[in-house]
Enzyme design. Structure first.
Site, PDB file in Angstrom:
ATOM      1  N   GLN A  13     -57.820  -5.342  84.067  1.00 18.47           N
ATOM      2  CA  GLN A  13     -58.225  -5.463  85.459  1.00 18.47           C
ATOM      3  C   GLN A  13     -59.692  -5.087  85.647  1.00 18.47           C
ATOM      4  O   GLN A  13     -60.190  -4.172  85.014  1.00 18.47           O
ATOM      5  CB  GLN A  13     -57.342  -4.580  86.347  1.00 18.47           C
ATOM      6  CG  GLN A  13     -56.068  -5.283  86.757  1.00 18.47           C
ATOM      7  CD  GLN A  13     -55.188  -4.435  87.654  1.00 18.47           C
ATOM      8  OE1 GLN A  13     -54.207  -3.876  87.202  1.00 18.47           O
ATOM      9  NE2 GLN A  13     -55.525  -4.353  88.916  1.00 18.47           N
ATOM     10  N   SER A  94     -55.644  -2.087  78.421  1.00 22.94           N
ATOM     11  CA  SER A  94     -54.655  -1.930  79.486  1.00 22.94           C
ATOM     12  C   SER A  94     -53.840  -3.213  79.657  1.00 22.94           C
ATOM     13  O   SER A  94     -53.108  -3.610  78.754  1.00 22.94           O
ATOM     14  CB  SER A  94     -55.366  -1.519  80.787  1.00 22.94           C
ATOM     15  OG  SER A  94     -54.439  -1.216  81.791  1.00 22.94           O
ATOM     16  N   LEU A  95     -53.986  -3.906  80.791  1.00 24.16           N
ATOM     17  CA  LEU A  95     -53.272  -5.171  81.005  1.00 24.16           C
ATOM     18  C   LEU A  95     -53.509  -6.151  79.854  1.00 24.16           C
ATOM     19  O   LEU A  95     -52.626  -6.927  79.483  1.00 24.16           O
ATOM     20  CB  LEU A  95     -53.732  -5.807  82.316  1.00 24.16           C
ATOM     21  CG  LEU A  95     -53.325  -7.263  82.481  1.00 24.16           C
ATOM     22  CD1 LEU A  95     -51.870  -7.369  82.859  1.00 24.16           C
ATOM     23  CD2 LEU A  95     -54.209  -7.993  83.432  1.00 24.16           C
ATOM     24  N   ARG A 119     -44.902  -5.502  87.008  1.00 24.33           N
ATOM     25  CA  ARG A 119     -45.608  -4.274  86.614  1.00 24.33           C
ATOM     26  C   ARG A 119     -46.598  -3.880  87.705  1.00 24.33           C
ATOM     27  O   ARG A 119     -46.651  -2.723  88.133  1.00 24.33           O
ATOM     28  CB  ARG A 119     -46.336  -4.505  85.286  1.00 24.33           C
ATOM     29  CG  ARG A 119     -47.172  -3.327  84.774  1.00 24.33           C
ATOM     30  CD  ARG A 119     -47.836  -3.730  83.451  1.00 24.33           C
ATOM     31  NE  ARG A 119     -48.610  -2.668  82.824  1.00 24.33           N
ATOM     32  CZ  ARG A 119     -49.924  -2.528  82.915  1.00 24.33           C
ATOM     33  NH1 ARG A 119     -50.626  -3.381  83.661  1.00 24.33           N
ATOM     34  NH2 ARG A 119     -50.542  -1.549  82.288  1.00 24.33           N
ATOM     35  N   HIS A 203     -52.433   4.702  84.455  1.00 21.80           N
ATOM     36  CA  HIS A 203     -52.499   5.516  83.236  1.00 21.80           C
ATOM     37  C   HIS A 203     -52.562   7.019  83.505  1.00 21.80           C
ATOM     38  O   HIS A 203     -53.334   7.742  82.886  1.00 21.80           O
ATOM     39  CB  HIS A 203     -53.690   5.076  82.368  1.00 21.80           C
ATOM     40  CG  HIS A 203     -53.728   3.611  82.125  1.00 21.80           C
ATOM     41  ND1 HIS A 203     -52.730   2.943  81.438  1.00 21.80           N
ATOM     42  CD2 HIS A 203     -54.616   2.656  82.508  1.00 21.80           C
ATOM     43  CE1 HIS A 203     -53.009   1.652  81.401  1.00 21.80           C
ATOM     44  NE2 HIS A 203     -54.137   1.451  82.044  1.00 21.80           N
ATOM     45  N   GLN A 252     -47.845   3.311  77.834  1.00 21.74           N
ATOM     46  CA  GLN A 252     -49.186   2.936  78.289  1.00 21.74           C
ATOM     47  C   GLN A 252     -49.329   3.066  79.805  1.00 21.74           C
ATOM     48  O   GLN A 252     -50.408   3.355  80.311  1.00 21.74           O
ATOM     49  CB  GLN A 252     -49.486   1.495  77.849  1.00 21.74           C
ATOM     50  CG  GLN A 252     -50.926   1.068  78.013  1.00 21.74           C
ATOM     51  CD  GLN A 252     -51.021  -0.311  78.632  1.00 21.74           C
ATOM     52  OE1 GLN A 252     -50.582  -0.528  79.754  1.00 21.74           O
ATOM     53  NE2 GLN A 252     -51.599  -1.242  77.906  1.00 21.74           N
TER      54      GLN A 252
END
Length: 304
Positions: A13, A94-95, A119, A203, A252
């Protein structure tokens, strides 16, 4: 045949933008078909959303995540179609880890876009709007930022969310605790300490509720072993086993992203060239700061 010195990384993101990949959609059918495939799974026209971005909907977490994932996968498919070398390793920020999973054959694009849409929804619903925040702290060692978070918490949540590069840490948690941490970081000599324009504190421990819901959601999807090893965010370890990948993926959500460690691991494994496969150049900038000996190429338009 795998190129042992080549790795691919996928952005998360913050790399989204209105009309991203427009040039490739017009030029290559496989890119448009990838968006069409994602749209069927989501139940709305994803490409139209990216192209027009009505009411800034592209920046809603539940839209941003499938949009970025589909964009990265579209570029990967085009790369393979054009005869590009398959990399030895994959990693995503991340994503971006979900983009890596699709490209390694762990989950299908159809499953992945609906999974990350949920998510994003679970993440948004886990914390009331305006009560959570994230901030970037620049110019302090990782250990000092961790200590600042411990002092700023005062029974609230604030912790290091992303260890992005040397001297760049993103923190996440309750907004009041984040603001206290920003002031402490400035007092202790941070070059910059500023709130980020995000609606969800990713996170950190505030995402544990989202993780519980996400665990149930993941059980509805078939995971396969990875055809290309993936370096995962939670510990920068290399994995191909489906169950081990799932466990790290779940962690994660509420654990730190160890990005600079992941890049260091790619180099230790023999990578000399890294391709950023997705919109923008965010990861390329970070990797240049992490290790200047690595060759890094962002691939997101016809020229690149």
């Amino acid at each position: 045949m795998n190129n042992s010195q080549l790795s691919f990384v996928f952005p998360g993101q913050g790399s989204q933008s209105k009309g991203m990949l427009s040039e490739l959609v017009d030029e290559y059918e496989i890119v448009r078909l990838t968006y069409d495939e994602a749209s069927v799974a989501l139940g709305f026209d994803l490409w139209q959303l990216i192209l027009e971005n009505p009411q800034d909907k592209l920046n809603l977490t539940s839209h941003t995540q499938p949009a970025l994932l589909a964009s990265s996968v579209a570029i990967w498919r085009l790369w393979i179609q054009q005869g590009g070398d398959k990399p030895a390793f994959l990693a995503g920020h991340s994503l971006g880890e979900y983009s890596a999973l699709v490209c390694a054959g762990v989950i299908s694009l159809k499953d992945a876009v609906s999974l990350v849409a949920d998510r994003g929804k679970f993440m948004q619903e886990a914390v009331p709007e305006g009560s959570g925040a994230m901030a970037a702290i620049l110019g302090l060692p990782d250990e000092q930022v961790i200590e600042i978070c411990a002092h700023a918490a005062q029974s609230e949540v604030v912790s290091a969310a992303n260890f992005n590069s040397n001297g760049q840490v993103v923190i996440a948690g309750d907004k009041n605790a984040i603001e206290r941490a920003i002031e402490l970081a400035k007092e202790q000599g941070a070059k910059r300490a500023m709130l980020l324009a995000v609606s969800v504190p990713s996170h950190c421990a505030l995402m544990r509720e989202a993780a519980e819901r996400f665990a149930e959601r993941m059980e509805l999807i078939q995971f396969a072993n990875a055809s290309i090893p993936i370096i995962q965010n939670v510990d920068a370890e290399k994995r191909t086993d489906a169950e081990a990948i799932k466990k790290a993926l779940l962690e994660q959500l509420y654990c730190s992203v160890h990005w600079w460690l992941s890049v260091t691991r790619l180099k230790e494994l023999g990578s000399t060239t890294i391709i950023e496969c997705g919109p923008g150049k965010v990861l390329s900038g970070l990797i240049k700061r992490i290790d200047r000996s690595l060759e890094i190429f962002p691939v997101h338009d016809s020229d690149s």
